[in-house]
Design an enzyme around this catalytic site. Structure first.
Site, PDB file in Angstrom:
ATOM      1  CB  CYS A  20      -0.978  -0.058   1.197  1.00  0.00           C
ATOM      2  SG  CYS A  20      -0.035   0.061   2.897  1.00  0.00           S
ATOM      3  CG  HIS A 133      -0.703  -4.412  15.804  1.00  0.00           C
ATOM      4  ND1 HIS A 133      -0.429  -3.081  15.166  1.00  0.00           N
ATOM      5  CD2 HIS A 133      -0.487  -5.221  14.829  1.00  0.00           C
ATOM      6  CE1 HIS A 133      -0.059  -3.249  13.919  1.00  0.00           C
ATOM      7  NE2 HIS A 133      -0.006  -4.408  13.595  1.00  0.00           N
ATOM      8  CD  GLU A 135      -2.614   1.190  13.168  1.00  0.00           C
ATOM      9  OE1 GLU A 135      -3.761   1.798  13.042  1.00  0.00           O
ATOM     10  OE2 GLU A 135      -2.371   0.045  12.164  1.00  0.00           O
ATOM     11  CB  SER A 233       1.366  -8.778   8.475  1.00  0.00           C
ATOM     12  OG  SER A 233       0.604  -7.985   7.880  1.00  0.00           O
ATOM     13  CB  SER A 234      -2.982  -6.461  12.071  1.00  0.00           C
ATOM     14  OG  SER A 234      -4.208  -6.297  11.985  1.00  0.00           O
ATOM     15  CB  SER A 278       3.860  -5.299   5.032  1.00  0.00           C
ATOM     16  OG  SER A 278       3.056  -6.207   5.841  1.00  0.00           O
TER      17      SER A 278
END
Length: 320
Positions: A20, A133, A135, A233-234, A278
């Protein structure tokens, strides 16, 4: 000429998939810092959740650390990861006069600013996300301790007890399941009718588009969906979950082609293939090459959206 000795396998290739704009920007920040300043360039935490990307940057001279105290006071650049960091991290970097470059995805920064605005208006924030996480740690770290309550799932939304007598607002991690999050928000709105929400959806466009593409390939008959991405990776893990809920009998998460046993597709007529935000396209190509050792592939791309989003590099790396 197709190899008639191999069984035919239809592969529905999800579009969009892979990188992205936020991930692309974060990687370019590290690469541009290396180009301008040479090695080493320090990076706090994985720049994005993908070992292939991390190892590629390490070969170029990036050094990944967990905390700033691992970085010497030698004037070398330090990059903060795309997931965002608590405010205490750039403050600590400034105290040491470190040359810091912030690779936080602008859409994560948007959530940070939202949280700050809600807090400034006297609201307690319910953050929908996954404990631990990066984030979530970064978003909670924008505000004083106790200002944010984490809500992890629907069951938690039914029981969470925020401080009484304080107006509420909710924000979300950007990489969640769109459908799961809608359910959690509905519960919070039922329990707390006056709760304020974001002006615009917090789940990012890339997460939304990749989940929509997986639903589309499942609807077209994919019996198995392969998701290229890392287990931490969520957004990649959510893609594997969405695939099964959308009707695929099976979904698997693989980091790259070498980790895939192509026999997993034995007995399938049609499979789906996608990649988390990612994961670079070269890893999708690796998976296709591995499948081609056992099957004659017929590849069809299923595109649900065109992405043209580009994020500029930070001021410290502006065009020379």
């Amino acid at each position: 000429m197709p190899d008639e000795t191999k069984p035919r396998l239809n592969v529905l290739l999800a579009g969009p998939r892979g990188f992205c704009a936020g991930v692309d920007r974060a990687i370019k920040i590290v690469e541009e810092a290396l180009r301008r300043h040479g090695a080493p360039v320090y990076v706090r935490h994985e720049i994005v959740h993908n070992r292939f990307v991390v190892e590629s940057l390490e070969r170029q001279g990036a050094v990944f650390v967990e905390e700033l105290d691992e970085i010497p006071d030698d004037g070398r650049p330090v990059v903060f990861s795309a997931h965002g960091v608590p405010k205490a991290v750039p403050e600590a970097a400034a105290k040491r006069n470190l040359f810091a470059l912030d690779a936080t995805c602008p859409l994560v920064s948007k959530v940070h600013r939202e949280a700050e605005r809600h807090f400034a208006r006297g609201r307690h924030i319910l953050l929908i996300g996954h404990a631990g996480h990066p984030e979530v740690i970064g978003t909670m770290g924008q505000l004083p301790p106790g200002a944010v309550t984490l809500v992890e799932d629907a069951a938690h939304a039914e029981t969470v007890e925020p401080p009484s007598g304080i107006p509420l607002a909710y924000t979300t991690q950007t990489t969640l399941s769109v459908d799961d999050t809608a359910g959690i928000v509905a519960i919070l709105q039922r329990r707390f009718p006056e709760i304020a929400g974001p002006a615009k959806e917090d789940i990012c466009y890339a997460t939304t588009n990749r989940q929509a593409a997986v639903k589309a390939i499942a609807a077209k008959g994919a019996e198995l969906v392969i998701v290229v991405g890392a287990p931490n990776s969520s957004n990649s893990v959510r893609l594997a979950e969405v695939a099964k809920r959308a009707g695929a009998a099976r979904s698997v998460l693989v980091q790259r082609g070498a980790a895939l046993d192509p026999a997993i597709a034995d007995g399938c007529t049609t499979i789906g293939l996608t990649a988390g935000a990612s994961a670079p396209e070269v890893l999708v190509e690796e998976v296709l090459a591995k499948l081609a050792t056992r099957f004659t592939l017929v590849v069809e791309e299923v595109v649900v959206a065109e992405e043209k989003v580009v994020f500029r590099l930070p001021a410290g790396l502006a065009a020379e």
